[in-house]
Design a protein around this motif. Structure first.
Motif, PDB file in Angstrom:
ATOM      1  N   LYS A  63      34.028  34.528  49.189  1.00  8.41           N
ATOM      2  CA  LYS A  63      33.437  35.733  49.774  1.00  8.41           C
ATOM      3  C   LYS A  63      34.465  36.791  50.151  1.00  8.41           C
ATOM      4  O   LYS A  63      34.164  37.986  50.167  1.00  8.41           O
ATOM      5  N   HIS A  64      35.686  36.375  50.463  1.00  7.79           N
ATOM      6  CA  HIS A  64      36.695  37.323  50.933  1.00  7.79           C
ATOM      7  C   HIS A  64      37.935  37.366  50.050  1.00  7.79           C
ATOM      8  O   HIS A  64      38.964  37.896  50.472  1.00  7.79           O
ATOM      9  N   THR A  65      37.829  36.840  48.818  1.00  2.00           N
ATOM     10  CA  THR A  65      38.997  36.811  47.935  1.00  2.00           C
ATOM     11  C   THR A  65      38.599  37.113  46.499  1.00  2.00           C
ATOM     12  O   THR A  65      37.679  36.495  45.960  1.00  2.00           O
ATOM     13  N   LEU A  66      39.317  38.056  45.896  1.00  2.00           N
ATOM     14  CA  LEU A  66      39.151  38.337  44.478  1.00  2.00           C
ATOM     15  C   LEU A  66      40.246  37.614  43.696  1.00  2.00           C
ATOM     16  O   LEU A  66      41.392  37.514  44.149  1.00  2.00           O
ATOM     17  N   LEU A  67      39.882  37.147  42.523  1.00  2.00           N
ATOM     18  CA  LEU A  67      40.818  36.473  41.640  1.00  2.00           C
ATOM     19  C   LEU A  67      41.078  37.391  40.448  1.00  2.00           C
ATOM     20  O   LEU A  67      40.147  37.787  39.750  1.00  2.00           O
ATOM     21  N   ILE A  68      42.341  37.740  40.249  1.00  2.00           N
ATOM     22  CA  ILE A  68      42.715  38.671  39.179  1.00  2.00           C
ATOM     23  C   ILE A  68      43.569  37.926  38.160  1.00  2.00           C
ATOM     24  O   ILE A  68      44.571  37.296  38.514  1.00  2.00           O
ATOM     25  N   GLU A  69      43.172  38.019  36.902  1.00  2.00           N
ATOM     26  CA  GLU A  69      43.897  37.342  35.826  1.00  2.00           C
ATOM     27  C   GLU A  69      44.240  38.353  34.738  1.00  2.00           C
ATOM     28  O   GLU A  69      43.417  39.195  34.380  1.00  2.00           O
ATOM     29  N   PHE A  70      45.444  38.284  34.236  1.00  2.00           N
ATOM     30  CA  PHE A  70      45.842  39.099  33.089  1.00  2.00           C
ATOM     31  C   PHE A  70      45.471  38.337  31.823  1.00  2.00           C
ATOM     32  O   PHE A  70      45.849  37.168  31.659  1.00  2.00           O
ATOM     33  N   LEU A  71      44.742  38.995  30.938  1.00  5.09           N
ATOM     34  CA  LEU A  71      44.224  38.330  29.746  1.00  5.09           C
ATOM     35  C   LEU A  71      45.169  38.512  28.554  1.00  5.09           C
ATOM     36  O   LEU A  71      45.896  39.505  28.462  1.00  5.09           O
ATOM     37  N   GLY A  72      45.110  37.557  27.656  1.00  4.99           N
ATOM     38  CA  GLY A  72      45.960  37.613  26.476  1.00  4.99           C
ATOM     39  C   GLY A  72      47.429  37.565  26.875  1.00  4.99           C
ATOM     40  O   GLY A  72      47.835  36.808  27.756  1.00  4.99           O
ATOM     41  N   SER A  73      48.207  38.400  26.242  1.00  6.54           N
ATOM     42  CA  SER A  73      49.649  38.457  26.547  1.00  6.54           C
ATOM     43  C   SER A  73      49.990  39.722  27.316  1.00  6.54           C
ATOM     44  O   SER A  73      51.074  40.275  27.172  1.00  6.54           O
ATOM     45  N   THR A  74      49.034  40.201  28.145  1.00  8.46           N
ATOM     46  CA  THR A  74      49.222  41.511  28.791  1.00  8.46           C
ATOM     47  C   THR A  74      49.777  41.416  30.204  1.00  8.46           C
ATOM     48  O   THR A  74      49.866  42.427  30.892  1.00  8.46           O
ATOM     49  N   ARG A  75      50.131  40.209  30.674  1.00  8.91           N
ATOM     50  CA  ARG A  75      50.685  40.104  32.020  1.00  8.91           C
ATOM     51  C   ARG A  75      52.046  40.775  32.065  1.00  8.91           C
ATOM     52  O   ARG A  75      52.965  40.393  31.336  1.00  8.91           O
ATOM     53  N   PRO A  76      52.234  41.781  32.929  1.00  7.42           N
ATOM     54  CA  PRO A  76      53.526  42.471  32.995  1.00  7.42           C
ATOM     55  C   PRO A  76      54.615  41.529  33.509  1.00  7.42           C
ATOM     56  O   PRO A  76      54.397  40.775  34.467  1.00  7.42           O
ATOM     57  N   SER A  77      55.765  41.593  32.889  1.00  8.19           N
ATOM     58  CA  SER A  77      56.885  40.763  33.353  1.00  8.19           C
ATOM     59  C   SER A  77      57.485  41.331  34.636  1.00  8.19           C
ATOM     60  O   SER A  77      58.069  40.593  35.432  1.00  8.19           O
ATOM     61  N   SER A  78      57.316  42.623  34.852  1.00 10.39           N
ATOM     62  CA  SER A  78      57.867  43.285  36.032  1.00 10.39           C
ATOM     63  C   SER A  78      56.937  43.116  37.233  1.00 10.39           C
ATOM     64  O   SER A  78      55.751  43.463  37.169  1.00 10.39           O
ATOM     65  N   LYS A  79      57.482  42.600  38.334  1.00 13.88           N
ATOM     66  CA  LYS A  79      56.676  42.463  39.548  1.00 13.88           C
ATOM     67  C   LYS A  79      56.220  43.825  40.051  1.00 13.88           C
ATOM     68  O   LYS A  79      55.111  43.968  40.574  1.00 13.88           O
ATOM     69  N   ARG A  80      57.068  44.836  39.890  1.00 13.98           N
ATOM     70  CA  ARG A  80      56.709  46.187  40.338  1.00 13.98           C
ATOM     71  C   ARG A  80      55.458  46.693  39.611  1.00 13.98           C
ATOM     72  O   ARG A  80      54.573  47.295  40.213  1.00 13.98           O
ATOM     73  N   VAL A  81      55.391  46.429  38.317  1.00 15.43           N
ATOM     74  CA  VAL A  81      54.211  46.850  37.552  1.00 15.43           C
ATOM     75  C   VAL A  81      52.988  46.071  38.013  1.00 15.43           C
ATOM     76  O   VAL A  81      51.894  46.631  38.155  1.00 15.43           O
ATOM     77  N   ARG A  82      53.154  44.781  38.275  1.00 11.62           N
ATOM     78  CA  ARG A  82      52.024  43.978  38.759  1.00 11.62           C
ATOM     79  C   ARG A  82      51.544  44.515  40.111  1.00 11.62           C
ATOM     80  O   ARG A  82      50.334  44.559  40.378  1.00 11.62           O
ATOM     81  N   GLU A  83      52.466  44.923  40.962  1.00 14.86           N
ATOM     82  CA  GLU A  83      52.103  45.530  42.245  1.00 14.86           C
ATOM     83  C   GLU A  83      51.293  46.809  42.031  1.00 14.86           C
ATOM     84  O   GLU A  83      50.325  47.071  42.750  1.00 14.86           O
ATOM     85  N   GLN A  84      51.676  47.583  41.024  1.00 22.22           N
ATOM     86  CA  GLN A  84      50.955  48.832  40.740  1.00 22.22           C
ATOM     87  C   GLN A  84      49.560  48.556  40.187  1.00 22.22           C
ATOM     88  O   GLN A  84      48.621  49.310  40.453  1.00 22.22           O
ATOM     89  N   VAL A  85      49.424  47.485  39.430  1.00 19.55           N
ATOM     90  CA  VAL A  85      48.094  47.086  38.940  1.00 19.55           C
ATOM     91  C   VAL A  85      47.200  46.713  40.120  1.00 19.55           C
ATOM     92  O   VAL A  85      46.034  47.134  40.195  1.00 19.55           O
ATOM     93  N   VAL A  86      47.734  45.934  41.055  1.00 23.99           N
ATOM     94  CA  VAL A  86      46.959  45.565  42.246  1.00 23.99           C
ATOM     95  C   VAL A  86      46.594  46.809  43.044  1.00 23.99           C
ATOM     96  O   VAL A  86      45.446  46.944  43.506  1.00 23.99           O
ATOM     97  N   ALA A  87      47.539  47.739  43.192  1.00 20.53           N
ATOM     98  CA  ALA A  87      47.258  48.984  43.917  1.00 20.53           C
ATOM     99  C   ALA A  87      46.136  49.770  43.230  1.00 20.53           C
ATOM    100  O   ALA A  87      45.273  50.360  43.898  1.00 20.53           O
ATOM    101  N   TYR A  88      46.139  49.780  41.898  1.00 21.57           N
ATOM    102  CA  TYR A  88      45.075  50.448  41.135  1.00 21.57           C
ATOM    103  C   TYR A  88      43.720  49.819  41.459  1.00 21.57           C
ATOM    104  O   TYR A  88      42.730  50.526  41.696  1.00 21.57           O
TER     105      TYR A  88
END
Length: 304
Positions: A63-88
């Protein structure tokens, strides 16, 4: 907003007054949506961060948690980019707004009280890119929502970009730079009016040249000043301006008072055979001051 990475997944905490089910229902309102897909009660969406294009799947772990998964081979290797995806995603799903004040306003309001009971946890689903928000506003002028979605799909599939996963295309909205290069003749296949084509190219050009930015509008800190900036642009009237300020800039007091859907929703709630006049709506909306955008968004929900 609290979030953490667990192996290759992201867990994002949501505020108490957030309902994934309510917002998923809103996102499912058109079968002709082309910028995301609803799959097994999860949202799949392509997101571009700089030069990195990712495909995310957003679902509800609890109820209080979303699960986010990067599909295929699209997971960014950069943590900064992953942070920006979460911010989006946080921005898109309107997770930062403290909506409890709106609920306090609405609970004793005869127009809004039923809406917050039925649709509690609904948020204003955003459009983070200014050009996309303005283009959607222009496409929707003086036509029904069904045809607006058709025009958007034509525009996206002709001038946008896509990535593929499991045999399906996931589209990204065309950027301002690409549309600014076009002529009206280039847009003829979309079957928009000539005026709308001109408006779209004009807005794209202003954004591409840096003459119009989100920062410029946000710096006003005043919905009327921001509206004035937008309505100076050819083809942008008060309705389109307030729609953009509501969905993209997150002004809680943006108020598309001339919206036909708003009129129909109020007509439904009050049980009238006639649509309310603008003067009547202004009177009804006096208690909503400061929260007109949320009032509008919740009332729209009665229509689908």
């Amino acid at each position: 907003m609290l979030w953490e990475e667990k192996e290759e997944l992201i867990l994002l905490k949501t505020p108490p007054e957030f309902s994934f089910t309510q917002n998923l229902h809103y996102l499912s309102r058109s079968t002709n949506e082309c910028l995301y897909r609803i799959h097994d009660n999860k949202i799949r969406k392509a997101i571009i961060i700089g030069t990195c294009t990712t495909l995310v799947e957003i679902g509800e772990q609890d109820k209080h948690t979303l699960l986010i998964e990067f599909l295929g081979s699209t997971r960014p290797s950069s943590k900064r980019v992953r942070e920006q995806v979460v911010a989006y995603i946080i921005e898109w799903l309107d997770l930062k707004t403290d909506i409890n004040t709106f609920y306090e306003v609405a609970k004793n309001d005869p127009i809004l009280n039923q809406a917050i009971l039925q649709f509690r946890g609904l948020r204003i689903m955003g459009i983070s890119d200014l050009f996309e928000a303005m283009a959607w506003g222009i496409l929707g002028q003086q036509i029904n929502l069904t045809y607006a979605y058709t025009l958007k799909r034509r525009l996206v599939e002709k001038f946008g970009h896509w990535i593929e996963f499991e045999g399906e295309q996931y589209w990204l909205f065309p950027n301002a730079k690409d549309i600014a290069k076009l002529t009206v003749d280039d847009l003829v296949e979309i079957k928009m009016t000539v005026k709308k084509c001109e408006y779209l190219i004009e807005v794209a050009t202003q954004i591409d040249r840096g003459l119009l930015t989100k920062e410029m509008l946000l710096e006003t800190k005043d919905v009327k000043k921001a509206e004035k900036i937008l309505t100076k642009i050819r083809g942008i009237g008060p309705w389109t301006a307030n729609y953009v300020l509501m969905r993209c800039l997150r002004f809680p007091d943006a108020f598309p008072i001339d919206d036909v859907g708003l009129h129909n929703a109020i007509k439904y709630v009050i049980g009238s055979e006639l649509k309310p006049t603008k003067d009547v709506i202004q009177q009804l909306a006096l208690p909503w001051k400061g929260w007109e955008a949320y009032a509008t968004f919740y009332l729209w929900r009665f229509l689908y």
